[in-house]
Design a protein around this motif. Structure first.
Motif, PDB file in Angstrom:
ATOM      1  N   ASP A  59       0.650  -1.231   0.007  1.00 14.71           N
ATOM      2  CA  ASP A  59      -0.392   0.262  -0.123  1.00 14.71           C
ATOM      3  C   ASP A  59       1.064   1.556  -0.207  1.00 14.71           C
ATOM      4  OD1 ASP A  59       0.678  -0.470   3.060  1.00 14.71           O
ATOM      5  OD2 ASP A  59      -0.730   0.297   3.656  1.00 14.71           O
ATOM      6  N   LYS A  60       2.083   1.236   0.434  1.00 11.62           N
ATOM      7  CA  LYS A  60       2.639   2.275  -0.145  1.00 11.62           C
ATOM      8  C   LYS A  60       3.241   2.388  -1.078  1.00 11.62           C
ATOM      9  CE  LYS A  60       2.924   2.506   5.137  1.00 11.62           C
ATOM     10  NZ  LYS A  60       2.204   4.183   6.125  1.00 11.62           N
ATOM     11  N   TYR A  61       3.400   1.374  -1.906  1.00 14.80           N
ATOM     12  CA  TYR A  61       4.842   1.909  -3.099  1.00 14.80           C
ATOM     13  C   TYR A  61       3.568   1.435  -4.253  1.00 14.80           C
ATOM     14  CZ  TYR A  61       8.455   1.800   0.095  1.00 14.80           C
ATOM     15  OH  TYR A  61       8.994   2.051   1.423  1.00 14.80           O
ATOM     16  N   PRO A  62       2.412   1.788  -4.408  1.00 15.19           N
ATOM     17  CA  PRO A  62       1.620   1.921  -5.330  1.00 15.19           C
ATOM     18  C   PRO A  62       1.805   1.693  -6.624  1.00 15.19           C
ATOM     19  CG  PRO A  62       1.085   3.839  -4.609  1.00 15.19           C
ATOM     20  CD  PRO A  62       2.340   2.893  -3.342  1.00 15.19           C
ATOM     21  N   GLY A  63       3.170   2.226  -7.300  1.00 14.96           N
ATOM     22  CA  GLY A  63       3.909   2.802  -8.434  1.00 14.96           C
ATOM     23  C   GLY A  63       4.337   0.871  -8.742  1.00 14.96           C
ATOM     24  N   VAL A  64       4.755  -0.028  -8.182  1.00 12.78           N
ATOM     25  CA  VAL A  64       5.449  -0.421  -7.982  1.00 12.78           C
ATOM     26  C   VAL A  64       4.873  -2.019  -8.715  1.00 12.78           C
ATOM     27  CG1 VAL A  64       8.062   0.228  -7.466  1.00 12.78           C
ATOM     28  CG2 VAL A  64       6.167  -1.450  -5.662  1.00 12.78           C
ATOM     29  N   VAL A  65       2.954  -1.841  -7.491  1.00 13.85           N
ATOM     30  CA  VAL A  65       2.420  -3.106  -7.753  1.00 13.85           C
ATOM     31  C   VAL A  65       1.515  -3.388  -8.787  1.00 13.85           C
ATOM     32  CG1 VAL A  65       0.315  -3.850  -6.695  1.00 13.85           C
ATOM     33  CG2 VAL A  65       2.269  -2.805  -5.432  1.00 13.85           C
ATOM     34  N   GLY A  66       1.235  -4.335  -9.632  1.00 14.54           N
ATOM     35  CA  GLY A  66       0.462  -4.145 -10.886  1.00 14.54           C
ATOM     36  C   GLY A  66       0.513  -5.932 -11.286  1.00 14.54           C
ATOM     37  N   ILE A  67      -0.016  -5.786 -12.101  1.00 10.91           N
ATOM     38  CA  ILE A  67       0.138  -7.020 -13.501  1.00 10.91           C
ATOM     39  C   ILE A  67       1.213  -6.653 -14.230  1.00 10.91           C
ATOM     40  CG2 ILE A  67      -0.948  -8.770 -15.122  1.00 10.91           C
ATOM     41  CD1 ILE A  67      -3.017  -8.046 -13.710  1.00 10.91           C
ATOM     42  N   SER A  68       2.347  -7.531 -15.025  1.00 13.52           N
ATOM     43  CA  SER A  68       2.845  -7.104 -15.944  1.00 13.52           C
ATOM     44  C   SER A  68       3.188  -8.082 -16.793  1.00 13.52           C
ATOM     45  CB  SER A  68       4.804  -7.214 -15.113  1.00 13.52           C
ATOM     46  OG  SER A  68       4.831  -8.717 -14.498  1.00 13.52           O
ATOM     47  N   ALA A  69       3.369  -8.013 -17.952  1.00  7.36           N
ATOM     48  CA  ALA A  69       3.405  -9.087 -19.000  1.00  7.36           C
ATOM     49  C   ALA A  69       4.845  -8.252 -19.614  1.00  7.36           C
ATOM     50  CB  ALA A  69       2.959  -8.427 -19.961  1.00  7.36           C
ATOM     51  N   TRP A  70       6.171  -9.196 -20.434  1.00  7.04           N
ATOM     52  CA  TRP A  70       6.994  -9.563 -20.450  1.00  7.04           C
ATOM     53  C   TRP A  70       7.172 -10.804 -21.439  1.00  7.04           C
ATOM     54  CZ3 TRP A  70      10.593  -6.774 -17.909  1.00  7.04           C
ATOM     55  CH2 TRP A  70      10.157  -6.337 -16.375  1.00  7.04           C
ATOM     56  N   ASP A  71       7.919  -9.851 -22.914  1.00  7.54           N
ATOM     57  CA  ASP A  71       8.023 -10.951 -23.867  1.00  7.54           C
ATOM     58  C   ASP A  71       9.527 -11.177 -24.249  1.00  7.54           C
ATOM     59  OD1 ASP A  71       8.754 -11.407 -26.103  1.00  7.54           O
ATOM     60  OD2 ASP A  71       6.870 -10.526 -27.376  1.00  7.54           O
ATOM     61  N   PRO A  72       9.952 -12.308 -23.208  1.00 10.37           N
ATOM     62  CA  PRO A  72      11.638 -12.146 -23.541  1.00 10.37           C
ATOM     63  C   PRO A  72      12.085 -12.135 -25.285  1.00 10.37           C
ATOM     64  CG  PRO A  72      10.529 -14.100 -22.250  1.00 10.37           C
ATOM     65  CD  PRO A  72       9.920 -13.302 -23.243  1.00 10.37           C
ATOM     66  N   GLN A  73      11.134 -13.420 -26.208  1.00 11.43           N
ATOM     67  CA  GLN A  73      11.204 -13.250 -27.464  1.00 11.43           C
ATOM     68  C   GLN A  73      11.551 -12.072 -28.195  1.00 11.43           C
ATOM     69  OE1 GLN A  73      11.772 -15.774 -28.904  1.00 11.43           O
ATOM     70  NE2 GLN A  73      11.130 -16.587 -27.290  1.00 11.43           N
ATOM     71  N   ARG A  74      11.089 -10.693 -27.739  1.00  8.61           N
ATOM     72  CA  ARG A  74      10.910  -8.875 -28.326  1.00  8.61           C
ATOM     73  C   ARG A  74      11.819  -8.507 -27.010  1.00  8.61           C
ATOM     74  NH1 ARG A  74       6.430  -6.336 -29.753  1.00  8.61           N
ATOM     75  NH2 ARG A  74       5.845  -6.432 -27.962  1.00  8.61           N
TER      76      ARG A  74
END
Length: 166
Positions: A59-74
């Motif tokens: 709750d103190k660091y909302p900027g780093v919280v979320g869903i992330s998608a990674w595409d190692p191919q690109r």
């Protein structure tokens, strides 16, 4: 002559093995850049300040919280809000990434936003967990002293839909 050949061979072998032994480092475990691709999406499950892993401070660091998608191919990434699935791309939440050759750092190069490069220390990276740490102002307030936060992710299996913008 045979005695000299034997001595020369021993010196050569010692010289070849000595630098290897002195510079050898143990293999780094749990750091496989391709592991980012084992899940199409990752969810922030916990944020803690170094030295206090038992206290979740998401709750103190909302900027780093979320869903992330990674595409190692690109070598592309994009971040999304957990409640709506909307992209954070326009605020620096998308761009290119790389893992350094020593597999100790994970570097983000956002396409947009005020920050041009973000260097994060890889703590764990495998198909079950992705954890990095980085220094940020305490509670993300610029005037506060820096603290090292650890951001823990697990493969996302929830129902929120995300649509990559790039």
């Amino acid at each position: 002559m045979k005695k000299h050949n034997l001595i020369f061979s021993l010196i050569l072998a010692t010289g070849m093995l000595s630098p290897l032994a002195s510079q050898a480092q143990p293999a780094v475990e749990n750091y496989d850049a391709s592991a980012l691709g084992t899940s199409p999406r990752w969810l922030t499950t916990k944020v803690y300040i170094e030295g206090a892993p038992e206290i979740d401070v998401k709750d103190k660091y909302p900027g780093v919280v979320g869903i992330s998608a990674w595409d190692p191919q690109r070598n592309r990434y994009e971040f999304f809000y957990t409640d709506t699935g909307l992209s954070k791309y326009d605020n620096g939440g998308g761009g290119y990434f790389m893992v350094t050759g020593d597999r100790k750092n994970h570097i983000l190069i956002p396409d947009k936003g005020a920050t041009r490069t973000i260097v994060r220390k890889l703590e764990t990276l495998n198909n079950q967990e992705f954890t990095y740490s980085r220094e940020v102002p305490r509670d993300m307030i610029d005037a506060n002293p820096l603290v090292r936060i650890h951001v823990v992710h697990a493969p996302y299996t929830g129902s929120v839909k995300t649509t990559p913008t790039h």
